[in-house]
Motif scaffolding. Structure first.
Motif, PDB file in Angstrom:
ATOM      1  N   GLY A 238      -7.913   3.116   1.225  1.00  0.00           N
ATOM      2  CA  GLY A 238      -6.490   2.790   1.286  1.00  0.00           C
ATOM      3  C   GLY A 238      -5.639   4.040   1.455  1.00  0.00           C
ATOM      4  O   GLY A 238      -4.665   4.053   2.222  1.00  0.00           O
TER       5      GLY A 238
ATOM      6  N   MET B 230       0.830  -1.204   0.000  1.00  0.00           N
ATOM      7  CA  MET B 230       0.000   0.000   0.000  1.00  0.00           C
ATOM      8  C   MET B 230       0.867   1.257   0.000  1.00  0.00           C
ATOM      9  O   MET B 230       0.558   2.237  -0.685  1.00  0.00           O
ATOM     10  CB  MET B 230      -0.953  -0.026   1.191  1.00  0.00           C
ATOM     11  CG  MET B 230      -2.004  -1.120   1.064  1.00  0.00           C
ATOM     12  SD  MET B 230      -3.061  -1.270   2.504  1.00  0.00           S
ATOM     13  CE  MET B 230      -3.937   0.278   2.425  1.00  0.00           C
TER      14      MET B 230
ATOM     15  N   LEU C  28      -4.525   2.624  -4.990  1.00  0.00           N
ATOM     16  CA  LEU C  28      -5.184   2.695  -3.691  1.00  0.00           C
ATOM     17  C   LEU C  28      -6.594   3.239  -3.861  1.00  0.00           C
ATOM     18  O   LEU C  28      -6.835   4.134  -4.671  1.00  0.00           O
ATOM     19  CB  LEU C  28      -4.423   3.621  -2.740  1.00  0.00           C
ATOM     20  CG  LEU C  28      -3.106   3.115  -2.178  1.00  0.00           C
ATOM     21  CD1 LEU C  28      -2.431   4.205  -1.357  1.00  0.00           C
ATOM     22  CD2 LEU C  28      -3.313   1.866  -1.331  1.00  0.00           C
TER      23      LEU C  28
ATOM     24  N   TYR D 180      -9.212  -1.594   0.255  1.00  0.00           N
ATOM     25  CA  TYR D 180      -8.024  -0.742   0.328  1.00  0.00           C
ATOM     26  C   TYR D 180      -7.399  -0.456  -1.038  1.00  0.00           C
ATOM     27  O   TYR D 180      -6.688   0.523  -1.197  1.00  0.00           O
ATOM     28  CB  TYR D 180      -6.964  -1.366   1.234  1.00  0.00           C
ATOM     29  CG  TYR D 180      -7.375  -1.396   2.684  1.00  0.00           C
ATOM     30  CD1 TYR D 180      -7.529  -0.229   3.411  1.00  0.00           C
ATOM     31  CD2 TYR D 180      -7.625  -2.605   3.325  1.00  0.00           C
ATOM     32  CE1 TYR D 180      -7.914  -0.259   4.734  1.00  0.00           C
ATOM     33  CE2 TYR D 180      -8.010  -2.643   4.659  1.00  0.00           C
ATOM     34  CZ  TYR D 180      -8.152  -1.463   5.348  1.00  0.00           C
ATOM     35  OH  TYR D 180      -8.544  -1.494   6.665  1.00  0.00           O
TER      36      TYR D 180
END
Length: 160
Positions: free
Chosen positions: A97, A39, A93, A76
Motif C-alpha cells: 500500500g 489509502m 498501510l 494494501y
C-alpha cells in the motif's frame, strides 16, 4: 445563453480531464477513488481506527469496513492492535500500500508541476485563492460540518 449556463457548459465540458487525468495518472488501478482516498489518508496519518476512517471518509461504518476488508485482502492495508490499548484495532498501510500511494503521489506531483509550469505567478495566486474560497463554500454547505484536518480523537471509556 445565461452566464450560469455558460459556466455549467464550461464545467461539464472540461471536468473529466481535470478530475480524472488518465493521461497523467497512468497507474493501472482497479481501486475506487474512495479506496485511494482512504489509502492516502492512512499515508498521511499512519494508523487510524475504523471509526476515524468512516468519519473522515464520510461513509457508514459498514461501508468503511467492507472497503478496508477488500484492501486488506488485496494486500494494501493491514490491521494491528493499538499499542495504547490492545482492545482497539487500527488500520495501516502495508508495504504494498505504501508503494502504491508513493507512486500515486509521484504521479499527482507531476500533474501539479505541469499546471505550475503553465501558469503565471498571478494565475497561481488566483487559482489558490479561488480553490480555498470554493473549498470553504463546500465545507460550509456540506452537512454544516468542517472536514477533519486530522482523524477524530479516540474516545476513552473508563471501565470499572
Amino acid at each position: 445563453m445565461s452566464d450560469l449556463n455558460k459556466l455549467l457548459d464550461l464545467i461539464f465540458d472540461n471536468i473529466r480531464p481535470i478530475l480524472f487525468p488518465e493521461e497523467i495518472i497512468n497507474l493501472d488501478l482497479t481501486l475506487s477513488k474512495t479506496e485511494l482516498l482512504m489509502m492516502i489518508m492512512l499515508d498521511r496519518y499512519g494508523e487510524i481506527t475504523m471509526s476515524q476512517m468512516a468519519e473522515y471518509s464520510n461513509i457508514p461504518m459498514s461501508t468503511a469496513t467492507g472497503i478496508v476488508d477488500r484492501l486488506v485482502k488485496l494486500g494494501y492495508m493491514k490491521r494491528n492492535r493499538s499499542e495504547a490499548d490492545r482492545r482497539i484495532v487500527v488500520i495501516a498501510l502495508s508495504e504494498m500500500g505504501e508503494k502504491l500511494v508513493s507512486e500515486l503521489k509521484k504521479q499527482i506531483s507531476e500533474y501539479v508541476t505541469m499546471i505550475d509550469q503553465a501558469l503565471t505567478d498571478e494565475e497561481k495566486s488566483l487559482l489558490f485563492n479561488l480553490f480555498i474560497k470554493i473549498s470553504q463554500l463546500f465545507r460550509e454547505k456540506s452537512m454544516g460540518a468542517a472536514p477533519a484536518e486530522q482523524p477524530p480523537a479516540l474516545t476513552k471509556i473508563k471501565i470499572d
